[in-house]
Write a protein that holds these residues in place. Sequence first.
Motif, PDB file in Angstrom:
ATOM      1  N   ASP A 142       0.842  -1.205   0.000  1.00  0.00           N
ATOM      2  CA  ASP A 142       0.000   0.000   0.000  1.00  0.00           C
ATOM      3  C   ASP A 142       0.871   1.247   0.000  1.00  0.00           C
ATOM      4  O   ASP A 142       0.454   2.317   0.460  1.00  0.00           O
ATOM      5  CB  ASP A 142      -0.949   0.010   1.214  1.00  0.00           C
ATOM      6  CG  ASP A 142      -2.291  -0.653   0.888  1.00  0.00           C
ATOM      7  OD1 ASP A 142      -2.442  -1.183  -0.233  1.00  0.00           O
ATOM      8  OD2 ASP A 142      -3.192  -0.644   1.758  1.00  0.00           O
ATOM      9  N   ASP A 143       2.085   1.145  -0.524  1.00  0.00           N
ATOM     10  CA  ASP A 143       3.092   2.213  -0.394  1.00  0.00           C
ATOM     11  C   ASP A 143       2.509   3.620  -0.521  1.00  0.00           C
ATOM     12  O   ASP A 143       1.634   3.875  -1.325  1.00  0.00           O
ATOM     13  CB  ASP A 143       4.211   2.047  -1.414  1.00  0.00           C
ATOM     14  CG  ASP A 143       5.263   3.125  -1.236  1.00  0.00           C
ATOM     15  OD1 ASP A 143       5.697   3.347  -0.086  1.00  0.00           O
ATOM     16  OD2 ASP A 143       5.632   3.783  -2.222  1.00  0.00           O
ATOM     17  N   GLY A 144       3.087   4.489   0.279  1.00  0.00           N
ATOM     18  CA  GLY A 144       2.530   5.810   0.530  1.00  0.00           C
ATOM     19  C   GLY A 144       1.941   5.805   1.934  1.00  0.00           C
ATOM     20  O   GLY A 144       1.927   6.798   2.641  1.00  0.00           O
ATOM     21  N   SER A 145       1.490   4.614   2.322  1.00  0.00           N
ATOM     22  CA  SER A 145       1.032   4.360   3.678  1.00  0.00           C
ATOM     23  C   SER A 145       1.092   2.845   3.872  1.00  0.00           C
ATOM     24  O   SER A 145       1.589   2.125   2.995  1.00  0.00           O
ATOM     25  CB  SER A 145      -0.391   4.889   3.896  1.00  0.00           C
ATOM     26  OG  SER A 145      -1.255   4.345   2.936  1.00  0.00           O
TER      27      SER A 145
ATOM     28  N   GLU B 189       6.679  -3.163   2.239  1.00  0.00           N
ATOM     29  CA  GLU B 189       5.946  -2.354   3.218  1.00  0.00           C
ATOM     30  C   GLU B 189       6.548  -0.969   3.421  1.00  0.00           C
ATOM     31  O   GLU B 189       7.750  -0.822   3.663  1.00  0.00           O
ATOM     32  CB  GLU B 189       5.958  -3.106   4.561  1.00  0.00           C
ATOM     33  CG  GLU B 189       5.197  -2.430   5.685  1.00  0.00           C
ATOM     34  CD  GLU B 189       3.690  -2.677   5.648  1.00  0.00           C
ATOM     35  OE1 GLU B 189       3.088  -2.468   4.592  1.00  0.00           O
ATOM     36  OE2 GLU B 189       3.141  -3.089   6.694  1.00  0.00           O
ATOM     37  N   HIS B 190       5.676   0.037   3.331  1.00  0.00           N
ATOM     38  CA  HIS B 190       5.990   1.408   3.765  1.00  0.00           C
ATOM     39  C   HIS B 190       5.662   1.455   5.265  1.00  0.00           C
ATOM     40  O   HIS B 190       4.507   1.307   5.643  1.00  0.00           O
ATOM     41  CB  HIS B 190       5.115   2.385   2.963  1.00  0.00           C
ATOM     42  CG  HIS B 190       5.116   3.798   3.478  1.00  0.00           C
ATOM     43  ND1 HIS B 190       5.626   4.856   2.746  1.00  0.00           N
ATOM     44  CD2 HIS B 190       4.643   4.342   4.624  1.00  0.00           C
ATOM     45  CE1 HIS B 190       5.459   5.976   3.438  1.00  0.00           C
ATOM     46  NE2 HIS B 190       4.872   5.700   4.588  1.00  0.00           N
ATOM     47  N   CYS B 191       6.674   1.648   6.094  1.00  0.00           N
ATOM     48  CA  CYS B 191       6.497   1.471   7.539  1.00  0.00           C
ATOM     49  C   CYS B 191       6.190   2.803   8.222  1.00  0.00           C
ATOM     50  O   CYS B 191       7.097   3.633   8.414  1.00  0.00           O
ATOM     51  CB  CYS B 191       7.766   0.850   8.121  1.00  0.00           C
ATOM     52  SG  CYS B 191       8.148  -0.748   7.367  1.00  0.00           S
TER      53      CYS B 191
ATOM     54  N   GLN C 218      10.438  -1.111   2.993  1.00  0.00           N
ATOM     55  CA  GLN C 218      10.810  -0.102   2.022  1.00  0.00           C
ATOM     56  C   GLN C 218      11.465   1.099   2.710  1.00  0.00           C
ATOM     57  O   GLN C 218      11.160   1.414   3.858  1.00  0.00           O
ATOM     58  CB  GLN C 218       9.555   0.364   1.269  1.00  0.00           C
ATOM     59  CG  GLN C 218       8.872  -0.780   0.518  1.00  0.00           C
ATOM     60  CD  GLN C 218       7.627  -0.326  -0.209  1.00  0.00           C
ATOM     61  OE1 GLN C 218       6.565  -0.224   0.362  1.00  0.00           O
ATOM     62  NE2 GLN C 218       7.757  -0.048  -1.487  1.00  0.00           N
ATOM     63  N   HIS C 219      12.356   1.736   1.963  1.00  0.00           N
ATOM     64  CA  HIS C 219      13.006   3.002   2.359  1.00  0.00           C
ATOM     65  C   HIS C 219      13.172   3.166   3.883  1.00  0.00           C
ATOM     66  O   HIS C 219      12.647   4.124   4.469  1.00  0.00           O
ATOM     67  CB  HIS C 219      12.286   4.206   1.767  1.00  0.00           C
ATOM     68  CG  HIS C 219      10.780   4.208   1.799  1.00  0.00           C
ATOM     69  ND1 HIS C 219      10.059   3.911   2.915  1.00  0.00           N
ATOM     70  CD2 HIS C 219       9.870   4.494   0.839  1.00  0.00           C
ATOM     71  CE1 HIS C 219       8.770   4.018   2.638  1.00  0.00           C
ATOM     72  NE2 HIS C 219       8.635   4.358   1.385  1.00  0.00           N
ATOM     73  N   ILE C 220      13.914   2.255   4.535  1.00  0.00           N
ATOM     74  CA  ILE C 220      14.088   2.429   5.978  1.00  0.00           C
ATOM     75  C   ILE C 220      15.056   3.584   6.245  1.00  0.00           C
ATOM     76  O   ILE C 220      16.032   3.791   5.520  1.00  0.00           O
ATOM     77  CB  ILE C 220      14.484   1.140   6.730  1.00  0.00           C
ATOM     78  CG1 ILE C 220      15.841   0.616   6.334  1.00  0.00           C
ATOM     79  CG2 ILE C 220      13.432   0.068   6.541  1.00  0.00           C
ATOM     80  CD1 ILE C 220      16.304  -0.519   7.268  1.00  0.00           C
TER      81      ILE C 220
ATOM     82  N   MET D  42      10.031  14.415   1.997  1.00  0.00           N
ATOM     83  CA  MET D  42       9.637  13.091   1.534  1.00  0.00           C
ATOM     84  C   MET D  42       9.175  12.281   2.737  1.00  0.00           C
ATOM     85  O   MET D  42       9.332  12.701   3.892  1.00  0.00           O
ATOM     86  CB  MET D  42      10.768  12.389   0.781  1.00  0.00           C
ATOM     87  CG  MET D  42      12.005  12.111   1.570  1.00  0.00           C
ATOM     88  SD  MET D  42      13.053  13.535   1.857  1.00  0.00           S
ATOM     89  CE  MET D  42      13.810  13.840   0.287  1.00  0.00           C
ATOM     90  N   ASN D  43       8.589  11.107   2.451  1.00  0.00           N
ATOM     91  CA  ASN D  43       8.059  10.274   3.525  1.00  0.00           C
ATOM     92  C   ASN D  43       8.509   8.829   3.312  1.00  0.00           C
ATOM     93  O   ASN D  43       8.127   8.239   2.308  1.00  0.00           O
ATOM     94  CB  ASN D  43       6.526  10.366   3.523  1.00  0.00           C
ATOM     95  CG  ASN D  43       5.933   9.810   4.800  1.00  0.00           C
ATOM     96  OD1 ASN D  43       6.636   9.633   5.786  1.00  0.00           O
ATOM     97  ND2 ASN D  43       4.656   9.507   4.774  1.00  0.00           N
ATOM     98  N   PRO D  44       9.288   8.221   4.240  1.00  0.00           N
ATOM     99  CA  PRO D  44       9.767   8.816   5.487  1.00  0.00           C
ATOM    100  C   PRO D  44      10.649  10.039   5.247  1.00  0.00           C
ATOM    101  O   PRO D  44      11.320  10.135   4.227  1.00  0.00           O
ATOM    102  CB  PRO D  44      10.557   7.681   6.149  1.00  0.00           C
ATOM    103  CG  PRO D  44      10.814   6.681   5.089  1.00  0.00           C
ATOM    104  CD  PRO D  44       9.760   6.832   4.067  1.00  0.00           C
TER     105      PRO D  44
END
Length: 433
Positions: free
Chosen positions: A150-153, A177-179, A230-232, A276-278
């Motif tokens: 559900d990337d982005g959230s 996963e977007h954490c 994802q993107h930690i 950006m997020n994170p």
Amino acid sequence: MQSSYILSGGLVIDPANGVETQRDVAIHAGTIVPADSVAGADVIDVNGLAITPGLIDLHVHLRDPGQTHKEDLVTGTRAAAAGGFTCVVAMPNTSPPVDCPAVLEDILSRAGTGGVVRVLQTATLSVGRAGAQLTDAGGLKAAGAIALTDDGSCLQSAGLMLSALEAARDAGLPVIEHCEDESVSRRGVMNAGATAASLGVAGQPHISEDLIVARDIVLAQATGWGVHMQHISTAGAVDLVRWAQSCGIPVTAEAAPHHLCLTELACADFGADAKMNPPLRRAADRDAVVRGLQDGTICALATDHAPHSADEKAGGLRGGPFGIIGLEAALPICLTELHHSGVLGLSDFIAKFTVGPRAVLKLPYGTLSPGCPADVTILDLDREHVLDVSSFHSRSRNCPYDGRRCRGKVVGTIVEGKPVFSELPQLVSEGIA
Ligand SMILES: [Zn+2]
């Protein structure tokens, strides 16, 4: 371009095969073949350049369908080709989101005809990315989804995520996963702390990321089904993933170049182009992510290429959307900041864009083994240049690296034997130049 040719004299870096030496790479009919099997083929002199497997980006937003004023399948894949990427994994937070076979099949079909690099498409975990009802994992897999996210959230309910992992396991689809625990992050516009306070904006605490990483580690262990984080971006996330891997729990992780090369201080200089997020974190977090990359906890570098229009980013740090473009800056920036600076040796560096992503999604790409698709990237490792964002092929310009002096440049990109980007007179591109 003939169907058989030899890239001759380059420094071949193929981490999957432990190769880092000068040798020839032969291509026949879109496939890597043994160099002695193509007598009489064209010889292209690449002496002084590095030859690597085609780079794979596990995390891009191509904005198509629905937000093609930011990017589309043509401009996004051209940006990828110019950035040295032969394969991109597209996130499903399009409009509509990729939550059913019809949307997925439309993207894959258009990417196949209009895209210049491989597009692997993810689908959402929840219907409409609304976090309430799960999508049909089996149907999405049959339609060609490469993974679910559900990337982005992310799914905020642990119970629903448990069910999602069980369904993904039964369908055989990876979960990425977007954490972010939104009850903690409250969608703050940058990292919480003294810098956010001094800029007078709402921050999101790093523990919003740590909480979901910890939760998903527990769920991965319970279900036996892997989660790729994802993107930690936090020291806590790196420590948790390292611990989980030491226990044999099936989790992997990627990091984005901006979390390795910038800190929250950039928000003061670049405003919305550092949003950006994170979010960009503290120097201590950046250093922890660097160590995670060095010790293998983080197996992949992924750009999180997130195009937005100038109008949208004009909303500034407070009102602009999250994300920066990354496809065309990643290699020069990372070669400069992570390789030439001594953080990663050459093979380890290339592995983060090849064998790492290959392992996460069990892809047939990312190596130069004979018999594999002839996806190849050609780099001038030492070329000094200045990044000029106005020259990028992406439709968007939201990038904090304009004017940065870099060492290392992509000079050629080949997909299935076909040059799709080239700055080399001896390699004629059929895609873009
Ligand atoms: Zn994300």
